[in-house]
Motif scaffolding. Structure first.
Motif, PDB file in Angstrom:
ATOM      1  N   ALA A  79     -18.934  -9.741 -18.796  1.00 36.41           N
ATOM      2  CA  ALA A  79     -20.031  -9.399 -18.202  1.00 36.41           C
ATOM      3  C   ALA A  79     -19.337  -8.401 -17.076  1.00 36.41           C
ATOM      4  O   ALA A  79     -19.909  -7.475 -16.879  1.00 36.41           O
ATOM      5  N   HIS A  80     -18.046  -8.750 -16.457  1.00 36.50           N
ATOM      6  CA  HIS A  80     -17.523  -7.992 -15.517  1.00 36.50           C
ATOM      7  C   HIS A  80     -17.311  -6.489 -16.152  1.00 36.50           C
ATOM      8  O   HIS A  80     -17.366  -5.439 -15.394  1.00 36.50           O
ATOM      9  N   THR A  81     -16.549  -6.382 -17.392  1.00 32.86           N
ATOM     10  CA  THR A  81     -16.379  -5.301 -17.973  1.00 32.86           C
ATOM     11  C   THR A  81     -17.645  -4.402 -18.459  1.00 32.86           C
ATOM     12  O   THR A  81     -17.758  -3.113 -17.854  1.00 32.86           O
ATOM     13  N   ARG A  82     -18.774  -5.029 -18.732  1.00 31.71           N
ATOM     14  CA  ARG A  82     -19.965  -4.497 -19.064  1.00 31.71           C
ATOM     15  C   ARG A  82     -20.436  -3.831 -17.697  1.00 31.71           C
ATOM     16  O   ARG A  82     -21.130  -2.705 -17.491  1.00 31.71           O
ATOM     17  N   ALA A  83     -20.336  -4.637 -16.592  1.00 32.48           N
ATOM     18  CA  ALA A  83     -20.859  -3.974 -15.345  1.00 32.48           C
ATOM     19  C   ALA A  83     -20.271  -2.801 -14.755  1.00 32.48           C
ATOM     20  O   ALA A  83     -20.736  -2.007 -14.554  1.00 32.48           O
ATOM     21  N   LEU A  84     -18.881  -2.919 -14.856  1.00 30.97           N
ATOM     22  CA  LEU A  84     -18.010  -1.636 -14.612  1.00 30.97           C
ATOM     23  C   LEU A  84     -18.374  -0.739 -15.200  1.00 30.97           C
ATOM     24  O   LEU A  84     -18.515   0.491 -14.765  1.00 30.97           O
ATOM     25  N   SER A  85     -18.468  -0.451 -16.688  1.00 29.52           N
ATOM     26  CA  SER A  85     -18.883   0.280 -17.649  1.00 29.52           C
ATOM     27  C   SER A  85     -20.212   1.136 -17.347  1.00 29.52           C
ATOM     28  O   SER A  85     -20.387   2.220 -17.742  1.00 29.52           O
ATOM     29  N   ARG A  86     -21.077   0.375 -16.727  1.00 31.89           N
ATOM     30  CA  ARG A  86     -22.460   0.754 -16.371  1.00 31.89           C
ATOM     31  C   ARG A  86     -22.494   1.200 -15.105  1.00 31.89           C
ATOM     32  O   ARG A  86     -23.479   1.505 -14.519  1.00 31.89           O
ATOM     33  N   GLY A  87     -21.530   1.218 -14.221  1.00 28.46           N
ATOM     34  CA  GLY A  87     -21.410   1.451 -12.811  1.00 28.46           C
ATOM     35  C   GLY A  87     -22.185   0.596 -11.935  1.00 28.46           C
ATOM     36  O   GLY A  87     -22.616   1.124 -10.738  1.00 28.46           O
ATOM     37  N   THR A 100      -7.883 -20.294  -0.547  1.00 29.89           N
ATOM     38  CA  THR A 100      -8.125 -19.437   0.824  1.00 29.89           C
ATOM     39  C   THR A 100      -9.040 -20.169   1.897  1.00 29.89           C
ATOM     40  O   THR A 100      -9.760 -20.952   1.655  1.00 29.89           O
ATOM     41  N   GLY A 101      -8.909 -19.516   3.243  1.00 28.73           N
ATOM     42  CA  GLY A 101      -9.653 -20.296   4.318  1.00 28.73           C
ATOM     43  C   GLY A 101     -10.297 -19.438   4.854  1.00 28.73           C
ATOM     44  O   GLY A 101     -11.230 -19.762   5.749  1.00 28.73           O
ATOM     45  N   HIS A 102     -10.455 -18.069   4.718  1.00 31.69           N
ATOM     46  CA  HIS A 102     -11.237 -16.950   5.604  1.00 31.69           C
ATOM     47  C   HIS A 102     -11.423 -15.793   4.619  1.00 31.69           C
ATOM     48  O   HIS A 102     -10.700 -15.561   3.871  1.00 31.69           O
ATOM     49  N   ASP A 103     -12.363 -14.836   5.386  1.00 34.00           N
ATOM     50  CA  ASP A 103     -12.501 -13.599   4.816  1.00 34.00           C
ATOM     51  C   ASP A 103     -11.351 -12.738   4.469  1.00 34.00           C
ATOM     52  O   ASP A 103     -10.997 -12.185   3.465  1.00 34.00           O
ATOM     53  N   ALA A 104     -10.304 -12.556   5.208  1.00 35.36           N
ATOM     54  CA  ALA A 104      -9.298 -11.772   5.263  1.00 35.36           C
ATOM     55  C   ALA A 104      -8.540 -12.400   4.091  1.00 35.36           C
ATOM     56  O   ALA A 104      -7.777 -11.500   3.373  1.00 35.36           O
ATOM     57  N   ASP A 105      -8.229 -13.578   4.070  1.00 27.41           N
ATOM     58  CA  ASP A 105      -7.499 -13.974   2.985  1.00 27.41           C
ATOM     59  C   ASP A 105      -8.160 -13.978   1.655  1.00 27.41           C
ATOM     60  O   ASP A 105      -7.343 -13.716   0.694  1.00 27.41           O
ATOM     61  N   ASN A 106      -9.507 -14.117   1.592  1.00 25.25           N
ATOM     62  CA  ASN A 106      -9.981 -13.702   0.155  1.00 25.25           C
ATOM     63  C   ASN A 106      -9.923 -12.271  -0.151  1.00 25.25           C
ATOM     64  O   ASN A 106      -9.381 -12.340  -1.327  1.00 25.25           O
ATOM     65  N   ARG A 107     -10.186 -11.415   0.626  1.00 24.92           N
ATOM     66  CA  ARG A 107      -9.930 -10.044   0.126  1.00 24.92           C
ATOM     67  C   ARG A 107      -8.574  -9.726  -0.130  1.00 24.92           C
ATOM     68  O   ARG A 107      -8.328  -8.905  -1.028  1.00 24.92           O
ATOM     69  N   ALA A 108      -7.544 -10.296   0.600  1.00 23.99           N
ATOM     70  CA  ALA A 108      -6.107 -10.089   0.284  1.00 23.99           C
ATOM     71  C   ALA A 108      -5.760 -10.790  -1.068  1.00 23.99           C
ATOM     72  O   ALA A 108      -4.803 -10.238  -1.988  1.00 23.99           O
ATOM     73  N   ALA A 109      -6.230 -11.915  -1.305  1.00 27.27           N
ATOM     74  CA  ALA A 109      -6.063 -12.567  -2.621  1.00 27.27           C
ATOM     75  C   ALA A 109      -6.555 -11.708  -3.980  1.00 27.27           C
ATOM     76  O   ALA A 109      -5.888 -11.577  -4.858  1.00 27.27           O
ATOM     77  N   VAL A 110      -7.781 -11.176  -3.749  1.00 22.47           N
ATOM     78  CA  VAL A 110      -8.430 -10.196  -4.836  1.00 22.47           C
ATOM     79  C   VAL A 110      -7.507  -9.034  -4.846  1.00 22.47           C
ATOM     80  O   VAL A 110      -7.077  -8.515  -6.070  1.00 22.47           O
ATOM     81  N   ARG A 111      -7.135  -8.352  -3.767  1.00 20.00           N
ATOM     82  CA  ARG A 111      -6.501  -7.206  -3.710  1.00 20.00           C
ATOM     83  C   ARG A 111      -5.029  -7.116  -4.479  1.00 20.00           C
ATOM     84  O   ARG A 111      -4.536  -6.280  -5.023  1.00 20.00           O
ATOM     85  N   THR A 112      -4.477  -8.316  -4.534  1.00 15.33           N
ATOM     86  CA  THR A 112      -3.078  -8.404  -5.256  1.00 15.33           C
ATOM     87  C   THR A 112      -3.332  -8.618  -6.716  1.00 15.33           C
ATOM     88  O   THR A 112      -2.405  -8.483  -7.415  1.00 15.33           O
ATOM     89  N   VAL A 113      -4.475  -8.585  -7.506  1.00 14.24           N
ATOM     90  CA  VAL A 113      -4.632  -8.826  -8.808  1.00 14.24           C
ATOM     91  C   VAL A 113      -5.089  -7.645  -9.341  1.00 14.24           C
ATOM     92  O   VAL A 113      -6.256  -7.169  -8.855  1.00 14.24           O
ATOM     93  N   PRO A 114      -4.812  -7.064 -10.522  1.00 14.08           N
ATOM     94  CA  PRO A 114      -5.263  -5.985 -11.389  1.00 14.08           C
ATOM     95  C   PRO A 114      -6.956  -6.227 -11.757  1.00 14.08           C
ATOM     96  O   PRO A 114      -6.830  -7.625 -12.221  1.00 14.08           O
ATOM     97  N   ALA A 116      -8.208  -6.437 -14.605  1.00 16.59           N
ATOM     98  CA  ALA A 116      -8.128  -6.792 -16.035  1.00 16.59           C
ATOM     99  C   ALA A 116      -7.550  -8.400 -16.147  1.00 16.59           C
ATOM    100  O   ALA A 116      -7.906  -9.166 -16.790  1.00 16.59           O
ATOM    101  N   ALA A 117      -6.763  -8.701 -14.915  1.00 17.56           N
ATOM    102  CA  ALA A 117      -6.234 -10.035 -14.533  1.00 17.56           C
ATOM    103  C   ALA A 117      -6.975 -10.860 -13.724  1.00 17.56           C
ATOM    104  O   ALA A 117      -6.571 -12.076 -13.501  1.00 17.56           O
ATOM    105  N   LEU A 118      -7.901 -10.612 -13.370  1.00 16.41           N
ATOM    106  CA  LEU A 118      -8.926 -11.361 -12.257  1.00 16.41           C
ATOM    107  C   LEU A 118      -9.239 -12.572 -13.262  1.00 16.41           C
ATOM    108  O   LEU A 118      -9.999 -12.660 -13.996  1.00 16.41           O
ATOM    109  N   ASP A 119      -9.077 -13.854 -12.403  1.00 15.94           N
ATOM    110  CA  ASP A 119      -9.478 -15.150 -12.833  1.00 15.94           C
ATOM    111  C   ASP A 119     -10.871 -15.247 -12.388  1.00 15.94           C
ATOM    112  O   ASP A 119     -11.030 -16.030 -11.448  1.00 15.94           O
TER     113      ASP A 119
END
Length: 143
Positions: A79-87, A100-114, A116-119
């Motif tokens: 579904a993630h791939t389909r959404a990305l391909s459709r913009g 994580t405990g707050h917004d900045a840590d949340n964004r940092a955790a996502v930022r470190t993962v490519p 295709a590797a997002l869990d």
């Protein structure tokens, strides 16, 4: 004169897709976080404030239903791939965000993962009905 109780058919859908192996508290938490992204990105989906008979005012909410669906880890990735391909933009929640405990840590955790590797454990989107149906094909209503 039109019937006041006639069903409204919205041209768009708001939908949340949750991974089917989440605990109940995780499903609720993930859903709350995901829909907050929709409300800020698409302010037109928010209705007017509520007011009770004593004139107490309450916060506005979505003006259309939110579908909550579930599917496998693989379906979330698809579904993630389909959404990305459709913009189609979306909010996402990854398994890392449970630690994580707050917004900045949340964004940092996502930022470190490519991408295709997002869990992914959840995603939410707002788009035309047919696009949402195609992106979430294979998902079932949350039970």
């Amino acid at each position: 004169m039109c019937c006041m109780n006639a069903p409204v058919r919205f041209p768009t859908k708001i939908a949340v897709l949750l991974r089917d192996d989440l605990l109940v508290w995780q499903r609720l938490n993930v859903t709350a976080f995901l829909v907050s992204g929709i409300s800020t990105a698409y302010p037109e989906v928010i209705g007017a404030p509520y007011q009770d008979a004593d004139d107490v005012t309450y916060l506005p909410m979505f003006r259309q239903p939110v579908l909550v669906l579930e599917g496998s880890k693989e379906l979330l990735t698809t579904a993630h791939t389909r959404a990305l391909s459709r913009g189609v933009t979306m909010s996402i929640f990854t398994s890392d965000l449970f630690t994580t405990g707050h917004d900045a840590d949340n964004r940092a955790a996502v930022r470190t993962v490519p991408t295709a590797a997002l869990d992914l454990v959840g995603l939410a989107l707002h788009a035309p009905r047919t696009a949402v149906d195609k992106i979430l094909k294979g998902a079932v209503m949350h039970s």
